[in-house]
Motif scaffolding. Structure first.
Motif, PDB file in Angstrom:
ATOM      1  N   GLY A   1       0.785  -1.225   0.000  1.00 26.21           N
ATOM      2  CA  GLY A   1       0.000   0.000   0.000  1.00 26.21           C
ATOM      3  C   GLY A   1       0.817   1.275   0.000  1.00 26.21           C
ATOM      4  O   GLY A   1       0.254   2.366  -0.055  1.00 26.21           O
ATOM      5  N   VAL A   2       2.156   1.172   0.083  1.00 22.72           N
ATOM      6  CA  VAL A   2       3.012   2.365   0.058  1.00 22.72           C
ATOM      7  C   VAL A   2       3.366   2.666  -1.399  1.00 22.72           C
ATOM      8  O   VAL A   2       4.048   1.884  -2.055  1.00 22.72           O
ATOM      9  CB  VAL A   2       4.281   2.155   0.897  1.00 22.72           C
ATOM     10  CG1 VAL A   2       5.167   3.392   0.815  1.00 22.72           C
ATOM     11  CG2 VAL A   2       3.917   1.858   2.349  1.00 22.72           C
ATOM     12  N   HIS A   3       2.923   3.789  -1.870  1.00 22.09           N
ATOM     13  CA  HIS A   3       3.157   4.164  -3.260  1.00 22.09           C
ATOM     14  C   HIS A   3       4.569   4.701  -3.466  1.00 22.09           C
ATOM     15  O   HIS A   3       5.240   4.351  -4.436  1.00 22.09           O
ATOM     16  CB  HIS A   3       2.138   5.218  -3.686  1.00 22.09           C
ATOM     17  CG  HIS A   3       2.116   5.498  -5.153  1.00 22.09           C
ATOM     18  ND1 HIS A   3       1.390   4.738  -6.054  1.00 22.09           N
ATOM     19  CD2 HIS A   3       2.744   6.445  -5.883  1.00 22.09           C
ATOM     20  CE1 HIS A   3       1.572   5.221  -7.271  1.00 22.09           C
ATOM     21  NE2 HIS A   3       2.385   6.263  -7.199  1.00 22.09           N
ATOM     22  N   ALA A   4       5.031   5.556  -2.545  1.00 20.62           N
ATOM     23  CA  ALA A   4       6.369   6.149  -2.665  1.00 20.62           C
ATOM     24  C   ALA A   4       6.828   6.599  -1.290  1.00 20.62           C
ATOM     25  O   ALA A   4       6.024   6.894  -0.407  1.00 20.62           O
ATOM     26  CB  ALA A   4       6.362   7.323  -3.639  1.00 20.62           C
ATOM     27  N   LEU A   5       8.148   6.655  -1.131  1.00 24.21           N
ATOM     28  CA  LEU A   5       8.773   7.096   0.114  1.00 24.21           C
ATOM     29  C   LEU A   5       9.638   8.318  -0.149  1.00 24.21           C
ATOM     30  O   LEU A   5      10.374   8.346  -1.139  1.00 24.21           O
ATOM     31  CB  LEU A   5       9.661   5.990   0.693  1.00 24.21           C
ATOM     32  CG  LEU A   5       9.000   4.706   1.172  1.00 24.21           C
ATOM     33  CD1 LEU A   5      10.054   3.609   1.306  1.00 24.21           C
ATOM     34  CD2 LEU A   5       8.302   4.920   2.501  1.00 24.21           C
ATOM     35  N   LEU A   6       9.555   9.294   0.731  1.00 26.64           N
ATOM     36  CA  LEU A   6      10.501  10.413   0.732  1.00 26.64           C
ATOM     37  C   LEU A   6      11.423  10.180   1.914  1.00 26.64           C
ATOM     38  O   LEU A   6      10.993  10.218   3.072  1.00 26.64           O
ATOM     39  CB  LEU A   6       9.773  11.754   0.852  1.00 26.64           C
ATOM     40  CG  LEU A   6       8.641  12.006  -0.151  1.00 26.64           C
ATOM     41  CD1 LEU A   6       8.127  13.433  -0.023  1.00 26.64           C
ATOM     42  CD2 LEU A   6       9.073  11.709  -1.570  1.00 26.64           C
ATOM     43  N   ILE A   7      12.710   9.934   1.647  1.00 27.96           N
ATOM     44  CA  ILE A   7      13.618   9.379   2.652  1.00 27.96           C
ATOM     45  C   ILE A   7      14.684  10.380   3.060  1.00 27.96           C
ATOM     46  O   ILE A   7      15.461  10.859   2.227  1.00 27.96           O
ATOM     47  CB  ILE A   7      14.282   8.087   2.107  1.00 27.96           C
ATOM     48  CG1 ILE A   7      13.214   7.017   1.892  1.00 27.96           C
ATOM     49  CG2 ILE A   7      15.364   7.597   3.046  1.00 27.96           C
ATOM     50  CD1 ILE A   7      13.751   5.729   1.333  1.00 27.96           C
ATOM     51  N   ASP A   8      14.687  10.689   4.352  1.00 25.69           N
ATOM     52  CA  ASP A   8      15.805  11.423   4.950  1.00 25.69           C
ATOM     53  C   ASP A   8      16.908  10.395   5.193  1.00 25.69           C
ATOM     54  O   ASP A   8      16.851   9.618   6.148  1.00 25.69           O
ATOM     55  CB  ASP A   8      15.350  12.069   6.264  1.00 25.69           C
ATOM     56  CG  ASP A   8      16.527  12.526   7.135  1.00 25.69           C
ATOM     57  OD1 ASP A   8      17.651  12.640   6.610  1.00 25.69           O
ATOM     58  OD2 ASP A   8      16.299  12.749   8.341  1.00 25.69           O
TER      59      ASP A   8
END
Length: 911
Positions: A108-115
């Protein structure tokens, strides 16, 4: 008259379906941890910010109990399973099919913005690795403090105290630093893979940031100078000086504002950690209300206040409501606080904040389950809350559906200019979990415009129908993206690191795979480079009989031996190092962990135990450690006179004074030079070398390094010194008293950063537990012969002075000799220091006599002290302490059967 069916129920079912399954853009997350480091961070931290000994109480918190229940469901274990059962099932899943677990956790996770600034490349997967598990490419969030610290390390890594005396050095460093920082920020702005920027100033100096750039620039000078001096003297690059931290934030905002293509454009967003965090945060200074003036001064930079600013949610909500360019992130409270707490802070946010200003995040880090728990709990609580508002008439189901889509996907998609589109089947099915996602970027205008930004001019969910992602204005320039398949085997090793090493060193044909057992003896296996390459790329290990770790120096079997079980040796590629040209093999050497058959860390492994304690200090106390060892060694020649009662005699004769090179020592200079050159060839720097007072005695002083690197350097250097000596027919011994009047040690110089906050508490813990620590650091009867002779040689702790170390604020642990296993010795020191930090034990040495009395008078007293010191034993892995004590009991039995001369020769020949 026939009544028509009410449409309300199907709409509520549709809301449940969308709230449970609509794809997510996670606007703030961190890297998954590499398997080689996963055992160094307690798994319990996925549901708490507690640290150190406070972590023990988390098992009775509502947040943990709820997370444990949900994890039982994830891992398909019974409701009566306890936490250990969950951990055991987790290990089994990782061993048998880790990809299944990862795919399930990111469902269900479409995209991640990762620090990706929390874990460096040595600990965490690169940000784009996570594309294996998402429908669209991950993007980076650039942590500005990490950028600045890395730049400073590169600028001054070769600088010394002498450079600080040069008139223009600080000015040149400032110019280079600011130019490089601006260049890197500008490069990130142009990088399509960078979605935004972030500051953790909340952790460092608080949110009371100077709002005027000119004032920040004027105030930074003196503080930058102090920072540079600290970098050079302590080799610590963490930035935590208020005026410098303020300047970095202001400089970044200036660059973001200056780089806009049009006056009506918005910059890439700037995230600020606010609120919820570990005990490194100054709680009073984490209130986002401090940011109001700063926000007003940069109206074209979108500010994202992370973690609902808990417990200052209302203050953050006020800012997000009254300023068009401020957004509130819904993260970390899932799963860090209880269900009622989560619902309460969401209510507080919705008191003022429009749904177009709220964005979902997991703040997931390290473990895939962290992302899953946040996702699961948010959807659960969000649906419950929406139903309450619907029942009260505050929302219609359609408005609730629109708000859900905005928070989960649309708001982040537009704010970060991601241009993603999720194709989602909104039909309520019998098995709603079976969804099909399609990731297709919709090509919005290439220029950013505030007109299309939710929360500014375009409300997304105040219409009677469900909201949707803005329609594309042109045809997408590319079709469905393709991603590399997940790896077929778990990634045990950093293959890129090894392949680079092979490319740079094509002449290496063999690898010494080594590990240190409890009695401080190096054990080795030699493998060909071809076989080692296969191991690295296949993720395999070397299986050895467990009895290899339970035999004494003469291969005597101890009760710790289990001949039917195996341990698996896993090389740590960070320690990979060339051997010197004296080695007859073209080889490299690498130190290793002990693993179980399924790849998990063995709690009795000294290397893993040390790494765990170092991570505890770093992550739970925001404190780093540097350590520099001394190698005091006596060179002995073998007596050819058969009538001699002593098989050894010192290399140099009497009347030697420490620090001198008399004619006799000068004759030995080529031999000593050979050692220094060999050390340099293998990349080992020697800070100093000098002759000691004892006959044939020299002291090689190693530079301060992080603990594992310092340990690797120490072990390699000792082996090399002994090997070169052997080529000359000499014996290099670390025996604490090879001859009457000659004493050797292995003093350790320790630096804590930041020193002012923690040093006294840490040292206080070490002093309180010193009698038990000596069981590891002074492990033989010979170790105690010179401790109580009135000499300062083995004073337990003293402050070091230049030139022994870069700064007089360091301290030196002295009751440590070459017979000790250095991993175990440092584990004991760190564990005691952590106990001191937890209890705020503030003790300083009261003088040589008073402190020296803390050292036991025999190894028997030290071992008894360890057995009585329940706190220290609890702070160390139980298997490690028990195994070590069993080995020491057996060793003392063996040595006690020897005569004094036989025992002395036995130890000289082995150490």
């Amino acid at each position: 008259m026939e009544r028509t069916a009410s449409p309300a129920r199907p709409t509520v079912d549709q809301l449940r379906h969308i709230a449970s399954n609509y794809p997510i853009i996670d606007n703030h997350a961190h890297n998954l941890i590499l398997p080689s480091h996963s055992e160094t961070i307690p798994f319990e931290t996925i549901a708490t910010e507690a640290q150190g000994r406070a972590l023990r109480d988390t098992f009775k918190s509502l947040s943990h109990l709820r997370a444990a229940r949900q994890l039982r469901q994830l891992f398909e274990v019974g409701e009566d399973a306890d936490w250990d059962d969950v951990l055991e099932q987790r290990v089994e899943w990782l061993r048998s099919n880790s990809e299944r677990l990862h795919q399930r956790c990111f469902e269900g996770v479409h995209a991640l913005l990762i620090d990706d600034g929390l874990a460096g490349p040595e600990k965490g997967y690169p940000y784009d690795y996570h594309d294996h598990y998402t429908k669209a490419p991950s993007k980076r969030i650039v942590r500005i403090e990490t950028v600045a610290e890395r730049l400073m390390e590169n600028l001054v890594m070769d600088a010394s105290e002498d450079d600080l005396g040069r008139g223009k050095f600080l000015q040149e460093t400032w110019v280079n630093f600011t130019d490089d920082f601006e260049g890197e920020i500008q490069e990130a702005i142009e990088d399509d893979n960078v979605a935004g920027f972030k500051s953790v100033i909340c952790y460092r100096t608080g949110l009371d940031i100077e709002p005027e750039y000119e004032q920040a620039a004027k105030a930074v000078g003196h503080h930058f100078e102090r920072y540079v001096k600290n970098c050079i003297r302590k080799r610590s690059y963490r930035i935590e000086k208020k005026h410098l931290n303020d300047y970095l934030v202001l400089r970044t905002l200036e660059i973001l504002s200056d780089r806009l293509p049009r006056s009506d454009s918005l910059a890439k967003p700037f995230q600020l950690h606010t609120g919820l965090g570990d005990n490194d945060i100054k709680l009073l200074e984490s209130n986002p209300a401090f940011l109001q003036s700063l926000i007003e001064n940069y109206p074209q930079v979108p500010f994202v206040l992370l973690h609902l600013s808990y417990p200052y949610t209302r203050e953050a909500g006020y800012l997000a409501t009254v300023y068009r360019h401020v957004y509130l992130d819904i993260g970390e409270v899932f799963p860090m606080i209880s269900r009622d707490g989560q619902k309460a802070v969401l209510r507080q946010a919705l008191e003022l904040v429009p749904g177009s200003k709220l964005m979902y995040s997991s703040n997931g880090r390290w473990f895939p389950e962290a992302y899953w728990l946040a996702n699961t709990q948010f959807r659960e609580v969000w649906f419950e809350l929406l139903m309450e508002y619907i029942e009260k008439g505050d929302l219609t189901p359609y408005q609730a559906i629109g708000m859900t889509k905005d928070i989960l996907f649309n708001n982040s998609n537009v704010l970060y200019d991601l241009r993603y589109e999720a194709v989602f089947d909104e039909t309520v099915q019998a098995a709603p979990k079976q969804l099909t996602y399609n990731s297709k970027p919709d090509a919005l205008s290439p220029s950013r415009s505030p007109i299309a930004t939710p929360g500014l001019n375009a409300p997304l969910f105040n219409q009677p129908g469900p909201s949707a992602t803005p329609a594309p204005r042109s045809v997408s320039p590319y079709s469905q993206p393709t991603f590399p398949p997940p790896p077929k085997v778990p990634q045990v090793y950093d293959t890129q690191r090894f392949d680079k090493f092979k490319e740079e060193n094509p002449n290496v044909k063999f690898i010494y795979i080594q590990w240190l057992e409890y009695m401080a003896k190096i054990r080795s296996r030699i493998v060909s480079i071809k076989e080692f390459t296969r191991m690295v790329h296949d993720g395999s290990r070397i299986g050895i009989s467990q009895h290899n770790t339970g035999t004494l120096q003469n291969n005597t079997v101890t009760p710790d031996v289990n001949a039917t079980e195996q341990i698996y040796i896993e090389p740590d590629l960070r320690s990979l190092r060339l051997t010197d040209n004296k080695d007859p093999l073209p080889a490299a050497t690498v130190l290793s962990y002990w693993r179980s058959e399924n790849g998990s860390a063995l709690p009795g492994d000294p290397r893993h135990s040390l790494e765990t304690l170092v991570n505890d200090l770093q992550y739970n106390h925001a404190t780093s450690l540097l350590i520099g060892f001394e190698i005091e060694v006596v060179f002995l020649s073998r007596n050819s006179d058969m009538a001699s009662t002593d098989p050894y005699s010192p290399l140099t004769g009497k009347y030697i004074h420490g620090g001198t090179f008399n004619p006799e020592q000068w004759l030995r200079k080529p031999f000593v030079s050979e050692i220094l050159i060999a050390l340099e060839e293998t990349g080992i720097d020697i800070e100093q070398l000098h002759a000691e007072n004892g006959n044939g005695q020299y002291n090689f002083i190693l530079p301060p390094q992080p603990p594992l690197s310092a340990m690797d350097t120490l072990i390699h250097a000792r082996q090399l010194i002994a090997r070169v000596a052997a080529l000359h027919g000499l014996r290099a011994t670390l025996h604490p008293q090879p001859f009457e009047g000659v004493t050797t040690a292995a003093h350790a110089r320790i630096s804590l950063h930041p020193a002012d906050r923690h040093k006294q508490f840490f040292v206080g813990g070490v002093l309180r537990h010193l009698p038990a620590i000596c069981a590891f650091t002074l492990p033989e009867e010979e170790s105690y012969k010179s401790v109580h002779d009135g000499d300062d040689t083995n004073r337990p702790s003293r402050r070091t002075q230049p030139p022994l170390s870069p700064t007089p604020s360091d301290w030196e642990f002295r009751p440590l000799d070459g017979l000790a296993n250095p991993y175990l010795a440092l584990c004991a020191i760190l564990a005691a220091g952590l106990l001191g930090l937890a209890a705020n034990e503030n003790e300083e040495p009261a003088g040589v006599d008073a402190v020296t009395r803390l050292v036991p008078r025999s190894v028997g007293e030290a071992v008894d002290a360890l057995r009585r010191d329940g706190d220290l034993r609890e702070a160390l892995p139980r298997e490690l302490v028990q195994g070590y004590l069993r080995m020491k009991d057996a060793e003392r039995e063996m040595l006690d059967r020897m005569g004094e001369r036989e025992r002395r020769v036995f130890l000289i020949e082995r150490y």
